[in-house]
Design a protein around this motif. Structure first.
Motif, short mmCIF file in Angstrom:
data_model
loop_
_atom_site.label_atom_id
_atom_site.label_comp_id
_atom_site.label_asym_id
_atom_site.label_seq_id
_atom_site.Cartn_x
_atom_site.Cartn_y
_atom_site.Cartn_z
N ASP A 61 0.84 -1.20 0.00
CA ASP A 61 0.00 0.00 0.00
C ASP A 61 0.87 1.25 0.00
N THR A 62 0.74 2.06 -1.04
CA THR A 62 1.58 3.26 -1.18
C THR A 62 0.99 4.48 -0.50
N ASN A 63 -0.11 4.32 0.20
CA ASN A 63 -0.78 5.47 0.81
C ASN A 63 -0.23 5.76 2.20
N ASN A 64 1.07 6.04 2.29
CA ASN A 64 1.67 6.40 3.58
C ASN A 64 3.00 7.12 3.35
N TYR A 82 6.29 5.34 1.99
CA TYR A 82 6.41 5.21 0.53
C TYR A 82 7.20 6.38 -0.04
#
Length: 412
Positions: free
Chosen positions: A267-270, A273
């Motif tokens: 998950d790239t939502n942080n 990343y």
């Protein structure tokens, strides 16, 4: 046929981590016994759909103890300590549901399955008239602080405090210690946990990793002639998973082998990343990195079958299901010799790197990977050896072991 009452907060078909663990234990146990499962209801619809494909579904009985979406979000936001308060309430209600099930059915065994953390033994151990098994239990352990180089002060402080709390709670937390003493059998999720329980609580603890493997016949293609070498990394973007080590490893390998590629799934939502992206740019290896973001589990399996090697850099785990999935897809593994992956991976299917420091480990990983790039025959043998390792780690073998334990407890 035995009747087993299972407490499993997280159960989800076609998934990894705790929810997938819950599902796989239940459907595999149900081949040999009737299972009465109390679970949270977040994935009730998916469970009902999946049950239609289980030939022995008549042996599986679900009871849903639902909570709110807010509590679910706390649960999956690892590190949100507010969840434990709600989890205690959930377990109290689960205890009442269990009593209703026991009143209507002859239950032979009570099994506290998940969540697997030692802080979460539930309340069913308080039922003293039925043999109680807890595990596999995880969570006893600590983060190696040498790998926090470059992390924020906040992250370093949290890791340090977590280590202290883990030790103190592991030794003295009344709830888990009472359940530990009451249990007729304790299963330890990995060697670290096994040693901790054996040292501080009881000698009769049994080592049994919490996740298993399905035997999978996959045809292998020769890789000797292929120039490109494809590595795969899968995980959450946080300091425990050590993605930055993987990226630094690629930069070192590139100096010797230009055709290296690392595919990254997560998950790239942080913010982690963004750190990783900046590191890739700084090292000038953009052409060697492919970011896929978060993808369905089925697609992860497909990518595993297309890859040459699985790079797993985590320093803080139970037994990572994704490593079992790699072996299931005949993908050799390079990882640290720690936690559950240290138990699962042996020298027939991969290479284990000793824990050292954040500075030295990229060189160690690069050396191991380059040895397999240069010796494709050895890599191919590792791929073939995954078949034997699948059998040794199989769900069927694991479940048969647990069924034998159930029978032993009833005789006692």
């Amino acid at each position: 046929m035995l009747n087993v009452l299972i407490n499993a907060y997280a159960v989800r078909p076609n998934w990894g981590s705790e929810p997938g663990l819950g599902w796989n234990w239940i459907v595999n146990l149900a081949q040999y016994c009737n299972v009465f499962v109390i679970t949270e209801g977040e994935w009730e619809e998916e469970i009902n759909d999946a049950l239609n494909n289980i030939p022995w579904k008549s042996n599986i009985h679900f009871y849903y103890n639902k909570t709110t979406q807010e509590v679910r979000n706390m649960c999956w936001n690892q590190g949100d300590w507010r969840f434990y308060k709600h989890y205690r309430k959930w377990q109290k209600k689960t205890y009442n549901i269990a009593q209703e099930i026991i009143a209507s059915n002859k239950i032979d065994i009570i099994h506290q399955l998940n969540m697997i953390g030692f802080r979460e033994p539930g309340s069913l151990w308080k039922i003293e008239t039925i043999p109680f098994i807890w595990g596999p239990v995880g969570g006893y352990g600590w983060t190696t602080l040498k790998y926090l180089k470059g992390q924020s002060i906040n992250t370093k402080t949290k890791a340090f405090v977590k280590n202290i709390l883990n030790y103190l709670q592991g030794r003295f937390y009344p709830l888990s210690n009472k359940a530990m003493r009451r249990a007729d059998c304790i299963l330890a999720a990995n060697s670290n946990v096994y040693r901790f329980i054996k040292k501080h609580f009881r000698d009769d603890v049994i080592l049994l990793n919490e996740t298993g493997c399905y035997e999978n016949e996959i045809s292998l293609s020769k890789t000797n002639e292929k120039k490109n070498f494809n590595l795969l990394w899968v995980g959450k973007f946080d300091y425990r998973k050590q993605l930055e080590l993987a990226i630094q490893t690629i930069a070192i390998i590139k100096e010797n082998y230009q055709q290296i590629k690392l595919t990254i799934i997560g998950d790239t939502n942080n913010s982690a990343y963004e750190r990783a992206i900046n590191l890739v740019k700084f090292l000038n290896i953009q052409d060697n990195i492919e970011w896929l973001g978060k993808v369905p589990n089925i697609r992860v399996h497909e990518i595993m079958r297309e890859s040459d090697l699985f790079l797993f850099t985590s320093i803080d785990e139970g037994t990572p299901h994704v490593v079992l999935e790699a072996i299931q897809n005949k993908l050799p593994v390079v990882c640290f010799n720690t936690c559950g992956q240290g138990d699962v991976v042996n020298n027939t299917v991969g290479i284990k790197i000793p824990l050292s420091t954040a500075t030295d480990s990229p060189d160690h990983f690069a050396k191991a990977i380059l040895s397999l790039i240069e010796d494709r025959k050895k890599l191919y043998e590792m791929k073939k050896n995954c078949s034997n390792r699948q059998n040794e780690l199989s769900w069927d073998l694991k479940i048969k072991t647990v069924i034998d334990i159930y029978k032993m407890l009833i005789i006692k």
